[in-house]
Design a protein around this motif. Structure first.
Motif, PDB file in Angstrom:
ATOM      1  N   SER A  58      18.222  73.209  36.964  1.00  0.00           N
ATOM      2  CA  SER A  58      17.616  74.533  37.112  1.00  0.00           C
ATOM      3  C   SER A  58      16.194  74.534  36.555  1.00  0.00           C
ATOM      4  CB  SER A  58      18.469  75.597  36.415  1.00  0.00           C
ATOM      5  OG  SER A  58      18.544  75.357  35.019  1.00  0.00           O
ATOM      6  N   THR A 212      25.989  76.361  32.081  1.00  0.00           N
ATOM      7  CA  THR A 212      25.306  77.016  33.199  1.00  0.00           C
ATOM      8  C   THR A 212      25.200  78.521  32.960  1.00  0.00           C
ATOM      9  OG1 THR A 212      26.183  75.329  34.705  1.00  0.00           O
ATOM     10  CG2 THR A 212      25.303  77.345  35.697  1.00  0.00           C
ATOM     11  N   TYR A 216      21.653  80.884  32.331  1.00  0.00           N
ATOM     12  CA  TYR A 216      21.234  82.002  33.179  1.00  0.00           C
ATOM     13  C   TYR A 216      21.406  83.356  32.496  1.00  0.00           C
ATOM     14  CZ  TYR A 216      20.665  78.967  37.221  1.00  0.00           C
ATOM     15  OH  TYR A 216      20.228  77.997  38.080  1.00  0.00           O
TER      16      TYR A 216
END
Length: 250
Positions: A58, A212, A216
């Motif tokens: 990312s 993850t 985020y």
């Protein structure tokens, strides 16, 4: 793996992903959590490397403009040497016994914590003394890549200091190159370590989901903390974990 272990690993992954997104230092949380659930040190290190991949990916996507702006041939050459070092470092980890790695871990954690805490000073020092270092030289990149393949802690900060030694000054370009090379290294390391049978897939996947989600969803929470407070918390965890692993040697 018990439900308590799964919750611990998910939580450690979440916090680690959050920290990596904002300031770095997630390894200080993820690696010890895997060890404390009963996973041997070498396998815990391998599993933590695998679990961190989404965060690196990312980050690379977020800096895709900077990555694409970099000279293509130079980028491919640096990536190639990064992959070579990753294979060497991961291979060294595969042949390491848990006893030997257990002896090294406290020093690696301590070094990574020190690099994290004084990374800005190291980078500034490197920028002032860059004249004697070959720009984009494999002689400086390969040892860093081997370290990253063997133990991932503090890799991003070491890379930024290395880029300063090379004479780079554009921080956005440096961060873009850092995230891309870190992702390339972790992807190859994960493949080598998986081939070597070191990754514990269940715990690693649980931690990956948490990592993850933390990257985020947790970043906005971490951004509300003053940078100095956040760095102090990460440093305290890093030094605390170093002391705990030194104690385990007694």
């Amino acid at each position: 793996m018990t439900w308590a272990d799964a919750l611990l690993l998910f939580g450690a992954g979440f916090v680690g992903g959050m920290l990596n997104t904002v300031a770095g230092g997630g390894t200080f949380i993820t690696f010890p959590a895997l060890v404390f659930t009963g996973i041997p040190e070498v396998a815990a290190n391998a599993s933590a490397t695998f679990a961190a991949m989404p965060g690196y990916l990312s980050g690379a996507l977020g800096f895709r403009r900077e990555v694409l702006a970099f000279d293509r041939r130079q980028l491919l050459r640096l990536t190639g040497w990064m992959l070579v070092g990753s294979v060497i470092g991961s291979g060294l980890l595969i042949v390491s016994s848990n006893a030997a790695f257990r002896l090294i871990v406290p020093f690696l954690l301590l070094m990574a914590t020190a690099v994290f805490l004084w990374g800005d000073r190291v980078r500034d020092f490197a920028a002032r003394h860059s004249s004697g270092v070959t720009a984009f030289g494999v002689g400086t990149l390969l040892p860093v890549a081997i370290y990253g393949g063997y133990f991932n802690g503090g890799l991003g900060i070491v890379l930024l200091a290395l880029f300063s030694l090379w004479g780079m000054t554009n921080l956005h370009l440096m961060n873009g190159l850092k995230t891309w090379l870190s992702f390339a290294l972790s992807a190859i390391s994960a493949a080598v370590l998986a081939f070597g049978g070191l990754i514990w897939w269940g715990p690693a996947l649980v931690m990956m989901v948490g990592n993850t989600a933390g990257g985020y969803l947790g970043a906005p929470l971490a951004r509300r903390l003053p940078k100095g407070v956040l760095r102090a918390l990460i440093a305290a965890v890093g030094f605390g974990m170093s002391a705990l692993f030194f104690y385990r040697l007694l």
